[in-house]
Design a protein around this motif. Sequence first.
Motif, PDB file in Angstrom:
ATOM      1  N   ARG A 101      16.932  -5.210   2.949  1.00  0.00           N
ATOM      2  CA  ARG A 101      16.501  -6.500   2.397  1.00  0.00           C
ATOM      3  C   ARG A 101      15.176  -6.926   3.005  1.00  0.00           C
ATOM      4  NH1 ARG A 101      16.906 -11.645   4.059  1.00  0.00           N
ATOM      5  NH2 ARG A 101      18.089 -10.971   5.897  1.00  0.00           N
ATOM      6  N   PHE A 102      15.026  -6.697   4.314  1.00  0.00           N
ATOM      7  CA  PHE A 102      13.779  -7.079   4.973  1.00  0.00           C
ATOM      8  C   PHE A 102      12.602  -6.254   4.445  1.00  0.00           C
ATOM      9  CE2 PHE A 102      10.584  -6.626   8.271  1.00  0.00           C
ATOM     10  CZ  PHE A 102      10.395  -7.931   8.690  1.00  0.00           C
ATOM     11  N   LEU A 103      12.798  -4.949   4.304  1.00  0.00           N
ATOM     12  CA  LEU A 103      11.716  -4.087   3.821  1.00  0.00           C
ATOM     13  C   LEU A 103      11.370  -4.395   2.367  1.00  0.00           C
ATOM     14  CD1 LEU A 103      12.652  -0.643   5.415  1.00  0.00           C
ATOM     15  CD2 LEU A 103      10.892  -2.242   6.143  1.00  0.00           C
ATOM     16  N   GLN A 104      12.367  -4.721   1.575  1.00  0.00           N
ATOM     17  CA  GLN A 104      12.086  -5.081   0.176  1.00  0.00           C
ATOM     18  C   GLN A 104      11.204  -6.310   0.099  1.00  0.00           C
ATOM     19  OE1 GLN A 104      15.620  -5.496  -2.163  1.00  0.00           O
ATOM     20  NE2 GLN A 104      14.520  -5.743  -4.091  1.00  0.00           N
ATOM     21  N   GLY A 105      11.492  -7.316   0.919  1.00  0.00           N
ATOM     22  CA  GLY A 105      10.634  -8.495   0.957  1.00  0.00           C
ATOM     23  C   GLY A 105       9.260  -8.193   1.515  1.00  0.00           C
ATOM     24  N   LEU A 106       9.196  -7.321   2.514  1.00  0.00           N
ATOM     25  CA  LEU A 106       7.907  -6.949   3.091  1.00  0.00           C
ATOM     26  C   LEU A 106       7.028  -6.228   2.074  1.00  0.00           C
ATOM     27  CD1 LEU A 106       6.092  -6.661   5.642  1.00  0.00           C
ATOM     28  CD2 LEU A 106       7.277  -4.502   6.087  1.00  0.00           C
ATOM     29  N   PHE A 107       7.611  -5.302   1.316  1.00  0.00           N
ATOM     30  CA  PHE A 107       6.838  -4.579   0.305  1.00  0.00           C
ATOM     31  C   PHE A 107       6.400  -5.504  -0.818  1.00  0.00           C
ATOM     32  CE2 PHE A 107       9.470  -0.661   1.612  1.00  0.00           C
ATOM     33  CZ  PHE A 107       8.598  -0.399   2.650  1.00  0.00           C
ATOM     34  N   ALA A 108       7.270  -6.413  -1.217  1.00  0.00           N
ATOM     35  CA  ALA A 108       6.907  -7.359  -2.279  1.00  0.00           C
ATOM     36  C   ALA A 108       5.744  -8.242  -1.840  1.00  0.00           C
ATOM     37  CB  ALA A 108       8.112  -8.208  -2.658  1.00  0.00           C
ATOM     38  N   ASN A 109       5.772  -8.696  -0.601  1.00  0.00           N
ATOM     39  CA  ASN A 109       4.671  -9.531  -0.098  1.00  0.00           C
ATOM     40  C   ASN A 109       3.374  -8.749   0.009  1.00  0.00           C
ATOM     41  OD1 ASN A 109       6.383 -11.749   0.147  1.00  0.00           O
ATOM     42  ND2 ASN A 109       6.932 -11.261   2.260  1.00  0.00           N
ATOM     43  N   SER A 110       3.468  -7.491   0.430  1.00  0.00           N
ATOM     44  CA  SER A 110       2.247  -6.690   0.578  1.00  0.00           C
ATOM     45  C   SER A 110       1.622  -6.369  -0.776  1.00  0.00           C
ATOM     46  CB  SER A 110       2.561  -5.396   1.327  1.00  0.00           C
ATOM     47  OG  SER A 110       3.436  -4.573   0.572  1.00  0.00           O
ATOM     48  N   LEU A 111       2.439  -6.085  -1.783  1.00  0.00           N
ATOM     49  CA  LEU A 111       1.902  -5.798  -3.110  1.00  0.00           C
ATOM     50  C   LEU A 111       1.302  -7.052  -3.743  1.00  0.00           C
ATOM     51  CD1 LEU A 111       4.709  -3.432  -4.474  1.00  0.00           C
ATOM     52  CD2 LEU A 111       2.456  -2.792  -3.594  1.00  0.00           C
ATOM     53  N   ALA A 112       1.946  -8.188  -3.508  1.00  0.00           N
ATOM     54  CA  ALA A 112       1.376  -9.445  -4.005  1.00  0.00           C
ATOM     55  C   ALA A 112       0.068  -9.761  -3.286  1.00  0.00           C
ATOM     56  CB  ALA A 112       2.375 -10.586  -3.808  1.00  0.00           C
ATOM     57  N   PHE A 113       0.011  -9.466  -1.987  1.00  0.00           N
ATOM     58  CA  PHE A 113      -1.235  -9.701  -1.251  1.00  0.00           C
ATOM     59  C   PHE A 113      -2.342  -8.781  -1.754  1.00  0.00           C
ATOM     60  CE2 PHE A 113      -4.142  -8.577   2.174  1.00  0.00           C
ATOM     61  CZ  PHE A 113      -4.609  -9.830   2.537  1.00  0.00           C
ATOM     62  N   MET A 114      -2.001  -7.557  -2.132  1.00  0.00           N
ATOM     63  CA  MET A 114      -3.016  -6.638  -2.630  1.00  0.00           C
ATOM     64  C   MET A 114      -3.650  -7.173  -3.912  1.00  0.00           C
ATOM     65  SD  MET A 114      -2.647  -2.549  -3.453  1.00  0.00           S
ATOM     66  CE  MET A 114      -2.007  -2.229  -1.807  1.00  0.00           C
ATOM     67  N   ARG A 115      -2.831  -7.744  -4.782  1.00  0.00           N
ATOM     68  CA  ARG A 115      -3.378  -8.354  -6.001  1.00  0.00           C
ATOM     69  C   ARG A 115      -4.248  -9.562  -5.668  1.00  0.00           C
ATOM     70  NH1 ARG A 115       2.030  -7.108  -7.861  1.00  0.00           N
ATOM     71  NH2 ARG A 115       2.000  -5.534  -9.519  1.00  0.00           N
ATOM     72  N   ASP A 116      -3.778 -10.387  -4.727  1.00  0.00           N
ATOM     73  CA  ASP A 116      -4.572 -11.554  -4.326  1.00  0.00           C
ATOM     74  C   ASP A 116      -5.883 -11.131  -3.664  1.00  0.00           C
ATOM     75  OD1 ASP A 116      -2.531 -13.132  -5.279  1.00  0.00           O
ATOM     76  OD2 ASP A 116      -1.595 -13.395  -3.300  1.00  0.00           O
TER      77      ASP A 116
END
Length: 262
Positions: free
Chosen positions: A238-253
């Motif tokens: 669960r922690f890694l899933q949230g970490l990856f989601a945040n990193s991919l969203a940051f890449m778009r930003d």
Amino acid sequence: MVEVTFAQLQGWIMAFLWPFARITAFLAASPLWGHSSVPNQAKVGLAALVAMVIAPVVSLPDVPLVSWAGVGIMVEQVLIGIAMGLVMHVTFAVVMATGEFIGLQMGLAFATFFDPGSGTNLVVLSRYLYMIALLMFLALNGHLIVLEILATSFDTLPLGLGGFNAGGFEMLARYGGTIFISGMMLALPLVGSLLIINLSLGILNRSAPQLTVFNIGFPTSLIVGLAMMMVLMTDIGRFLQGLFANSLAFMRDLLDALAPMT
């Protein structure tokens, strides 16, 4: 007979070469494709394949290929690719920092081995958590999402920008703090438990000096640390899933932030 003019040939080369530079820089800087165990021929072949797929839909600036402006566009593509690759490096560095924190508290900081990928000695727990994070990233199709973001980056940051927004690079530098923040958040339950044990052993040493605390403390910290690692593994997904989601969203930003302000 098919005739190809010089202008057509130059257009084809530009449509392939400039996207190829961005894609190659990203693959070289990313932790998944840029690992030393991946052959260079595979990296170049994958970059060329993606570049050929993207080339027909990329809008080309009216700039000669062999010119100072053309060289500037090439440098821009390399910087964009490296910036995207650094985001992925920071993401996977979180779990490696977690392994460092846990290994230091468990007394396993000396259990290291040489990592040919980074060229340094890594704690065993760091390597273990890194492999789990990498497999989880592949299981969640994160590599496909990253390639999608890379392909759509030519719409956000088209060829021939003429410059970047400096705030984007500052945003990337501040994102490096994620290594310590998220890494400590993941390691905090285990580090906190081991800290309580160390404090208890310190009090025991003061109250009963005849006991050899080192002979008691090291096995206790190791056993409790391994037990807590088993508990940590039940929730790390669960922690890694949230970490990856945040990193991919940051890449778009980040791509949006690098676009020059009009």
